[in-house]
Design a protein around this motif. Sequence first.
Motif, PDB file in Angstrom:
ATOM      1  N   UNK A  10      42.026  44.167  44.836  1.00  0.00           N
ATOM      2  CA  UNK A  10      43.429  43.503  44.241  1.00  0.00           C
ATOM      3  C   UNK A  10      43.005  43.650  43.243  1.00  0.00           C
ATOM      4  N   UNK A  11      41.671  43.960  42.341  1.00  0.00           N
ATOM      5  CA  UNK A  11      41.375  43.514  41.174  1.00  0.00           C
ATOM      6  C   UNK A  11      42.135  42.675  40.024  1.00  0.00           C
ATOM      7  N   UNK A  12      42.076  41.243  40.512  1.00  0.00           N
ATOM      8  CA  UNK A  12      43.048  40.982  39.586  1.00  0.00           C
ATOM      9  C   UNK A  12      42.259  39.656  38.659  1.00  0.00           C
ATOM     10  N   UNK A  13      41.462  40.012  37.869  1.00  0.00           N
ATOM     11  CA  UNK A  13      41.903  41.700  37.233  1.00  0.00           C
ATOM     12  C   UNK A  13      40.615  42.000  37.106  1.00  0.00           C
ATOM     13  N   UNK A  36      40.575  53.882  42.102  1.00  0.00           N
ATOM     14  CA  UNK A  36      40.662  52.572  42.756  1.00  0.00           C
ATOM     15  C   UNK A  36      42.011  52.216  43.502  1.00  0.00           C
ATOM     16  N   UNK A  37      41.751  51.853  44.646  1.00  0.00           N
ATOM     17  CA  UNK A  37      43.453  51.540  45.014  1.00  0.00           C
ATOM     18  C   UNK A  37      43.242  50.367  45.370  1.00  0.00           C
ATOM     19  N   UNK A  38      44.704  50.269  44.452  1.00  0.00           N
ATOM     20  CA  UNK A  38      45.032  49.040  43.946  1.00  0.00           C
ATOM     21  C   UNK A  38      45.992  48.036  45.373  1.00  0.00           C
ATOM     22  N   UNK A  39      44.997  46.751  46.233  1.00  0.00           N
ATOM     23  CA  UNK A  39      45.973  46.575  46.770  1.00  0.00           C
ATOM     24  C   UNK A  39      47.311  45.592  46.532  1.00  0.00           C
ATOM     25  N   UNK A  45      52.802  36.769  51.323  1.00  0.00           N
ATOM     26  CA  UNK A  45      51.773  35.780  50.693  1.00  0.00           C
ATOM     27  C   UNK A  45      52.173  35.634  49.251  1.00  0.00           C
ATOM     28  N   UNK A  46      53.427  35.924  48.439  1.00  0.00           N
ATOM     29  CA  UNK A  46      52.900  35.204  46.928  1.00  0.00           C
ATOM     30  C   UNK A  46      52.574  34.815  46.634  1.00  0.00           C
ATOM     31  N   UNK A  47      51.336  35.132  45.510  1.00  0.00           N
ATOM     32  CA  UNK A  47      50.312  34.084  45.239  1.00  0.00           C
ATOM     33  C   UNK A  47      50.577  33.699  43.438  1.00  0.00           C
ATOM     34  N   UNK A  48      51.251  32.961  42.841  1.00  0.00           N
ATOM     35  CA  UNK A  48      51.528  32.147  41.691  1.00  0.00           C
ATOM     36  C   UNK A  48      49.963  33.356  40.535  1.00  0.00           C
ATOM     37  N   UNK A  49      48.763  32.979  40.870  1.00  0.00           N
ATOM     38  CA  UNK A  49      47.554  33.715  40.216  1.00  0.00           C
ATOM     39  C   UNK A  49      47.873  35.103  40.363  1.00  0.00           C
ATOM     40  N   UNK A  50      48.334  35.919  41.341  1.00  0.00           N
ATOM     41  CA  UNK A  50      48.191  37.396  41.179  1.00  0.00           C
ATOM     42  C   UNK A  50      49.169  38.101  40.360  1.00  0.00           C
ATOM     43  N   UNK A 151      23.949  54.071  52.181  1.00  0.00           N
ATOM     44  CA  UNK A 151      23.796  52.799  51.919  1.00  0.00           C
ATOM     45  C   UNK A 151      23.829  53.938  50.543  1.00  0.00           C
ATOM     46  N   UNK A 152      23.826  52.799  49.355  1.00  0.00           N
ATOM     47  CA  UNK A 152      23.643  53.486  48.016  1.00  0.00           C
ATOM     48  C   UNK A 152      23.082  52.895  47.221  1.00  0.00           C
ATOM     49  N   UNK A 153      22.357  52.408  46.333  1.00  0.00           N
ATOM     50  CA  UNK A 153      21.883  52.198  45.230  1.00  0.00           C
ATOM     51  C   UNK A 153      22.640  50.772  44.186  1.00  0.00           C
ATOM     52  N   UNK A 154      23.867  51.572  44.341  1.00  0.00           N
ATOM     53  CA  UNK A 154      25.158  50.499  43.370  1.00  0.00           C
ATOM     54  C   UNK A 154      24.304  49.399  42.911  1.00  0.00           C
ATOM     55  N   UNK A 155      24.008  48.772  41.558  1.00  0.00           N
ATOM     56  CA  UNK A 155      24.102  47.756  41.322  1.00  0.00           C
ATOM     57  C   UNK A 155      24.512  46.895  41.768  1.00  0.00           C
ATOM     58  N   UNK A 156      23.607  45.239  42.023  1.00  0.00           N
ATOM     59  CA  UNK A 156      24.676  44.167  42.833  1.00  0.00           C
ATOM     60  C   UNK A 156      25.442  43.295  41.768  1.00  0.00           C
ATOM     61  N   UNK A 157      26.546  43.427  41.460  1.00  0.00           N
ATOM     62  CA  UNK A 157      27.691  42.557  40.421  1.00  0.00           C
ATOM     63  C   UNK A 157      28.181  41.705  40.924  1.00  0.00           C
ATOM     64  N   UNK A 158      27.640  40.143  40.307  1.00  0.00           N
ATOM     65  CA  UNK A 158      28.045  38.785  40.944  1.00  0.00           C
ATOM     66  C   UNK A 158      28.843  38.697  39.771  1.00  0.00           C
ATOM     67  N   UNK A 159      30.211  39.591  39.294  1.00  0.00           N
ATOM     68  CA  UNK A 159      31.258  38.751  38.600  1.00  0.00           C
ATOM     69  C   UNK A 159      31.794  38.153  39.376  1.00  0.00           C
ATOM     70  N   UNK A 160      32.937  37.203  38.907  1.00  0.00           N
ATOM     71  CA  UNK A 160      34.333  37.007  40.304  1.00  0.00           C
ATOM     72  C   UNK A 160      35.192  36.745  39.621  1.00  0.00           C
ATOM     73  N   UNK A 161      36.596  37.745  40.117  1.00  0.00           N
ATOM     74  CA  UNK A 161      37.921  37.631  39.551  1.00  0.00           C
ATOM     75  C   UNK A 161      38.129  36.112  39.509  1.00  0.00           C
ATOM     76  N   UNK A 162      38.224  35.500  40.688  1.00  0.00           N
ATOM     77  CA  UNK A 162      38.048  34.139  40.564  1.00  0.00           C
ATOM     78  C   UNK A 162      37.696  33.285  39.966  1.00  0.00           C
ATOM     79  N   UNK A 163      36.463  33.042  38.975  1.00  0.00           N
ATOM     80  CA  UNK A 163      36.382  32.994  37.749  1.00  0.00           C
ATOM     81  C   UNK A 163      36.835  32.953  36.511  1.00  0.00           C
TER      82      UNK A 163
END
Length: 193
Positions: A10-13, A36-39, A45-50, A151-163
Motif C-alpha cells: 500500500x506504501x502509505x507512505x 513498486x506495485x501500489x495496492x 474499505x475506505x480508510x481515512x488514513x489511506x 532467498x535473498x540477503x536483503x537488509x531487514x528493515x523494521x520501519x512501519x508506515x503505521x508508526x
Amino acid sequence: MKKIGLYFGTFNPFHIGHLIIANHLAENTSLDEVWLVITPQSPFKKKKSMLENHHRFELIYRATENYNKLKPCDVEFKMPQPNYTSKTLAELRDSHPDLEFSLIMGEDNLVNFHKWKNFEAILEHHEIYVCPRMTSTEIPEQFQNHPKIHKTDTPIMDISSTLIRKSIKANKNVQPLLQYKVWEYIDEMNFYR
C-alpha cells in the motif's frame, strides 16, 4: 529478456525501508528493475488514513526518480477490486510480453503462500524473491529448496508506515524515515495530520 521484480504494497507512505529493500534487490540479485506495485484503496474499505491512489503513486515517483532501476507501477488501479496477485501477474504478462516478471515477498508471506489464489500457476510462470523478516518463520516443506524460490540477503528493515502516520499526527519529526522529496510532499500537502 529483462527481469522485473514486483514489490507489492500500500506504501502509505512509501518510506526509506521500502526504498532500501527495493534498491538492494535491484542491485544485488538477477533482477534488472524493481517495480513498486501500489495496492489500490479498496472501494469497499475506505480508510481515512489511506492516501488516495494518485498521491501514493506520486510519493513513489518522487522517491525513485533518481533510481533508474526502480519504478512506480499503477497496474492495479485499473483492475476490478478486490484483486488477486495472480490476476495482476497475468495482466502484466499480457501487456508486457517482452518482460519476465518475478514476485518479491517477505518470508512471512511465503509461509501462507499455499493459501493464495492460483499459487501453483504463479510458481509455474514466475520466480519468487524472498526477503528475510525480523522473526524467523517455518517455511512449508514444498517451498524449501524450490528451484523458483530464491532467498535473498536483503537488509531487514523494521520501519512501519503505521508508526510514521501516527508520529506525523502527533507532530513528531519523522524526516529521517522518509526520502526527502517524500517528506516535502507529505508536509506540503498536510497529509496524516
